[in-house]
Design a protein around this motif. Structure first.
Motif, PDB file in Angstrom:
ATOM      1  N   SER A 222     -33.470  29.684  37.916  1.00 31.94           N
ATOM      2  CA  SER A 222     -33.023  28.364  37.446  1.00 31.94           C
ATOM      3  C   SER A 222     -33.911  27.258  38.000  1.00 31.94           C
ATOM      4  CB  SER A 222     -31.554  28.129  37.834  1.00 31.94           C
ATOM      5  OG  SER A 222     -30.717  29.090  37.235  1.00 31.94           O
ATOM      6  N   VAL A 252     -32.449  28.099  31.475  1.00 34.49           N
ATOM      7  CA  VAL A 252     -31.644  27.821  30.286  1.00 34.49           C
ATOM      8  C   VAL A 252     -32.490  28.083  29.045  1.00 34.49           C
ATOM      9  CG1 VAL A 252     -30.100  26.197  31.420  1.00 34.49           C
ATOM     10  CG2 VAL A 252     -32.233  25.358  30.445  1.00 34.49           C
ATOM     11  N   MET A 331     -28.766  31.666  28.540  1.00 34.90           N
ATOM     12  CA  MET A 331     -29.850  31.738  29.516  1.00 34.90           C
ATOM     13  C   MET A 331     -30.962  32.625  28.955  1.00 34.90           C
ATOM     14  SD  MET A 331     -28.600  29.874  31.991  1.00 34.90           S
ATOM     15  CE  MET A 331     -29.765  30.178  33.325  1.00 34.90           C
TER      16      MET A 331
END
Length: 369
Positions: A222, A252, A331
């Motif tokens: 992330s 994402v 994701m």
């Protein structure tokens, strides 16, 4: 808008899906995937395409901000799409009309990136956000098995290590593990947590133990969406990898069905996110910075993959089909291969897309997930 959407949903589906979490309904309600894809195409057709000078003419520029052209292909034209907002923050997201890359514009100047993490960020990393983080790490490592199964004799760098939640797992698996982060209080918490692994504050080139390179694995959990100069960063990552090395990315997904459904309210638009990648745009970044190949593992959602979802089996199967049909999980999980040696050693469990041809080999494809 929200109430109208709920009314339309109730008219179309009645109460059959009321117990399905909002984040899963898009994937399991019959016909909704096709509607959301059509909605996305309509949004792109309707949005204007502007020269950069016209786009920036009437927009205020914050103290730590700058206007950008596309980082992936250099096109200066802007297609404004979204205006995410939260408590005490808001920004604009544009699309590159040439390559489809989504990014925040105006964006954050690289030298001011630390301003976003200087105070209080560790509270976020160890609060609600952290509750299921290690489960997500485990699920992703399983999805890319056996690449991260055993770490004995292998060096690992966790870039953007935060409070050390992944480094803790890495040292348990036997990796000679290091981390680096821009949040000083997070680094302090990480080192309190760790036994053998170590976390450092600053950039990789500022830490001798990291700057020497030779890493078998680099992980970006992330983190990719937070990088204001991805070409520079990935060139550095490539130089830090040993022959046969790999780079794991969790970020994402800009092809998410949830983005197409909820627009500016998408969960991927958070305060500190700067750029938004998909399997269409990530290969450009990797190719331009010297990586040889990339493979993906679909993301169905943590509860589905962990077996804790309350979805009935038929709906769970429908969700998986919807994700696979659209590459639309919320994701994106990618494994980048430094060179042909890395593809030969670790690519067998993935369908690998070669980013540059070697003289003696054609594109490698093998059984995917």
């Amino acid at each position: 808008m929200v109430s109208a959407r709920r009314v339309l949903g109730r008219l179309a589906y009645g109460t059959r899906y009321d117990r399905v979490p909002w984040g899963q309904r898009v994937y399991v309600r019959p016909g909704e995937r096709l509607v959301r894809e059509a909605q996305w195409r309509w949004r792109l057709r309707r949005a204007p395409v502007l020269p950069l000078e016209d786009y920036q003419a009437d927009l205020p520029l914050g103290e730590i901000e700058e206007f950008l052209a596309c980082m992936m292909c250099g096109d200066e034209r802007q297609q404004p799409l979204f205006r995410p907002a939260g408590e005490k923050w808001r920004y604009r997201v544009v699309r590159c009309p040439s390559c489809g890359f989504l990014y925040r514009n105006p964006n954050i100047r690289p030298e001011r990136l630390g301003d976003l993490y200087a105070t209080g960020y560790s509270k976020f990393l160890t609060g609600k956000y952290a509750a299921n983080r290690q489960r997500r790490y485990d699920l992703t490592m399983q999805a890319f098995s056996p690449i991260l199964d055993a770490g004995e004799g292998r060096r690992l760098l966790d870039f953007g290590c935060g409070a050390g939640l992944f480094l803790e797992l890495a040292e348990q698996r036997g990796f000679d593990a290091y981390g680096v982060d821009l949040s000083p209080d997070s680094v302090a918490q990480a080192n309190e947590r760790l036994t053998k692994a170590r976390a450092f504050y600053g950039a990789p080139e500022d830490v001798p133990e990291i700057a020497e390179g030779g890493f078998d694995v680099i992980t970006l959990w992330s983190v990719l969406a937070h990088l204001p100069r991805p070409l520079d960063d990935f060139t550095r990552f490539r130089s830090l990898l040993a022959p046969g090395g790999v780079l794991l990315i969790l970020t994402v997904n800009a092809r998410s069905l949830l983005l197409k459904a909820y627009g500016s309210a998408w969960s991927g638009f958070t305060k500190n996110h700067l750029m938004f990648y998909s399997s269409d745009t990530l290969p450009t970044l990797l190719r331009r910075t010297g990586f040889a190949g990339v493979g993906y593992a679909p993301h169905y959602g943590d509860t589905v993959e962990a077996g804790t979802s309350r979805l009935p089996d038929p709906l769970r199967a429908r969700l998986r089909r919807a994700v696979e049909a659209t590459d639309g999980g919320n994701m994106m999980r990618a494994m980048a291969f430094a060179d042909d040696e890395a593809i030969s050693r670790w690519g067998g469990a993935l369908k690998v897309r070669r980013l540059r041809e070697s003289p003696a080999s054609a594109p490698l494809e093998s059984a995917g997930h």
